[in-house]
Design an enzyme around this catalytic site. Structure first.
Site, PDB file in Angstrom:
ATOM      1  CB  CYS A   1      -1.548   0.135   1.263  1.00  0.00           C
ATOM      2  SG  CYS A   1      -1.792   1.310   1.530  1.00  0.00           S
TER       3      CYS A   1
ATOM      4  CE1 TYR B   1      12.977  14.144   9.277  1.00  0.00           C
ATOM      5  CE2 TYR B   1      12.217  13.403   8.349  1.00  0.00           C
ATOM      6  CZ  TYR B   1      12.456  12.726   9.288  1.00  0.00           C
ATOM      7  OH  TYR B   1      12.445  11.865   9.984  1.00  0.00           O
TER       8      TYR B   1
END
Ligand SMILES: NC(=O)C1=CN([C@@H]2O[C@H](COP(=O)(O)OP(=O)(O)OC[C@H]3O[C@@H](n4cnc5c(N)ncnc54)[C@H](O)[C@@H]3O)[C@@H](O)[C@H]2O)C=CC1
Ligand SMILES: CCCCCC(=O)CC\C=C/C=C/C=C/[C@@H](O)[C@@H](O)CCCC(=O)O
Length: 371
Positions: free
Chosen positions: A173, A261
């Protein structure tokens, strides 16, 4: 304190290895909190020298050094190692052609590569893999959800071999695809009949494709939290549970080489703390906590070298690596230990767990808001 890791150093009786061993044994490489068992491998004529090296290391009485085992047998030296430092090779002798030296050393490293594959621990790679290992050890049934089908299938095969079939399933996924993530949650409940624990761990470091970084590191954490509530919250008639969202110490020690990030990891903390409040006020019966590891020895950490990941910020990589040296690098097993504590301690909701080499597993405390 974490379980000891086994580290083999080949050519351990040589000068280069001699200059490395003390630094490895005192925690400079694997972290100030990581005990070590050192396997010293060299050829038979060098065993007497190895005995001397063993005595010197033992005389240092280094707190992290749990054992030092000298050997000339490859299957002993590489048995169940977590890390291998391959120093041993043939030095160039007078009159030796370069091609002869390469031929001799190819044979040496080929043998050691085979030994690594045959005898070394099929150990964890990322934080998620370590968490799955700990959950299975605690008799949980686990759905591993990952983009990397090869790694995922390999991981499942290894875990089935270790824990028996039926305790672990792999669901390929892309967590940044909301429908696919929804299907993965449903497939998990269909497989195991219920959902009790969610760990939103997937993360990338890509300052070039920073929109993707936001999708994976933050949006998917939000979506994974909401999906987890759909399957666990009393507001949906379910029985409760716990959610761990993975942030980072990057949210406390910001740096010039990963601005987006860092933003995503700040966002994970803020979202998680707010959702923990919502769960408490709404009586969802779901504890939601956030985990902030410092540097951890996984493939993600090594992406700091890649211009494809870092973009223009790659020029700051040495600053990042200096921080790694200064603060140390953790092993995934300690992060998994922190996750298990968040799962097992029912008093924790809205907690911000930090895991660093200097302070181990601890919690961030926020100053009360003044009026
Ligand atoms: N390694 C470190 O120094 C630190 C890591 N973290 C965080 O820990 C988490 C795990 O990272 P690591 O284990 O270090 O990295 P890793 O790269 O070893 O593991 C990340 C996993 O996420 C998977 N993944 C990436 N994008 C995905 C997507 N779109 N859909 C599904 N799976 C996807 C990867 O295939 C990989 O298996 C991340 O959220 C990371 O930001 C936090 C602090 C420090
Ligand atoms: C290369 C990209 C991957 C980045 C993966 C990370 O998230 C790395 C972690 C980022 C920063 C780590 C900082 C660690 C700091 C601690 O060791 C701590 O001791 C510093 C003191 C701050 C505090 O405890 O509040």
């Amino acid at each position: 304190m974490a379980e000891p890791i086994r580290v083999v150093v080949t050519g351990a009786a040589g000068q280069i290895a001699y200059s490395l061993l003390y630094s490895i044994a005192k925690g400079d490489v694997f972290g100030k909190d990581q005990p070590i068992i050192l396997m010293l491998l060299d050829i038979p004529p060098m065993l007497p020298v190895l005995e001397g090296v063993v005595m010197e290391l033992q005389d240092c009485a280094l707190p992290l050094l749990r054992d030092v085992i000298p050997t000339d047998k490859v299957d002993v030296g590489f048995k169940d190692v977590d890390a291998a430092i391959l120093v041993g090779s043939m030095p160039r002798k007078e009159g030796m052609e370069r091609k002869d030296l390469l031929k001799a050393n190819v044979a040496i490293f080929k043998t050691q590569g085979a030994a690594l594959d045959q005898h070394a621990k099929k150990t964890v790679r990322g934080i998620g893999r370590a968490a799955v290992q700990s959950l299975l050890q605690s008799s949980a049934k686990v759905a591993v959800v990952d983009l990397n089908a090869t790694c995922g299938e390999q991981c499942k095969a290894q875990l089935d071999a270790e824990f028996g079939e039926g305790n672990c399933t792999f669901i390929p996924c892309d967590v940044s695809n909301g429908d696919a993530l929804r299907d993965a949650f449903q497939a998990t409940v269909d497989k195991f009949g219920r959902l009790d624990i969610v760990i939103n761990n997937a993360g990338i470091n890509n300052e070039k494709n920073w929109e993707k970084t936001i999708q994976v590191n933050l949006t998917s954490v939000i979506k994974g939290t909401y999906l987890g509530l759909e399957h666990m919250s009393k507001e949906y008639g379910k029985e409760g549970g716990t959610i761990i969202n993975v942030s980072s110490m990057a949210a406390f020690l910001h740096s010039p080489h990963q601005p987006v990030y860092t933003a995503t990891k700040h966002g994970v903390i803020g979202f998680t703390r707010a959702m923990a409040d919502a769960s408490s006020h709404g009586e969802y019966g779901v504890r939601i906590n956030v985990l902030c590891p410092a540097f951890v020895d996984t493939p993600l950490l090594h992406s700091v070298e890649d211009e494809d990941n870092m973009g223009k910020f790659v020029k700051f990589k040495d600053d990042f690596k200096r921080s790694m040296t200064k603060f140390g690098v953790l092993q995934p097993s300690l992060i998994a230990e922190g996750m298990m504590r968040l799962i097992m301690d029912s008093s924790l909701n809205g907690a911000v767990m930090k895991i660093t080499c200097s302070k181990g597993i601890h919690f961030h405390t926020y100053e009360p808001m003044s009026a």
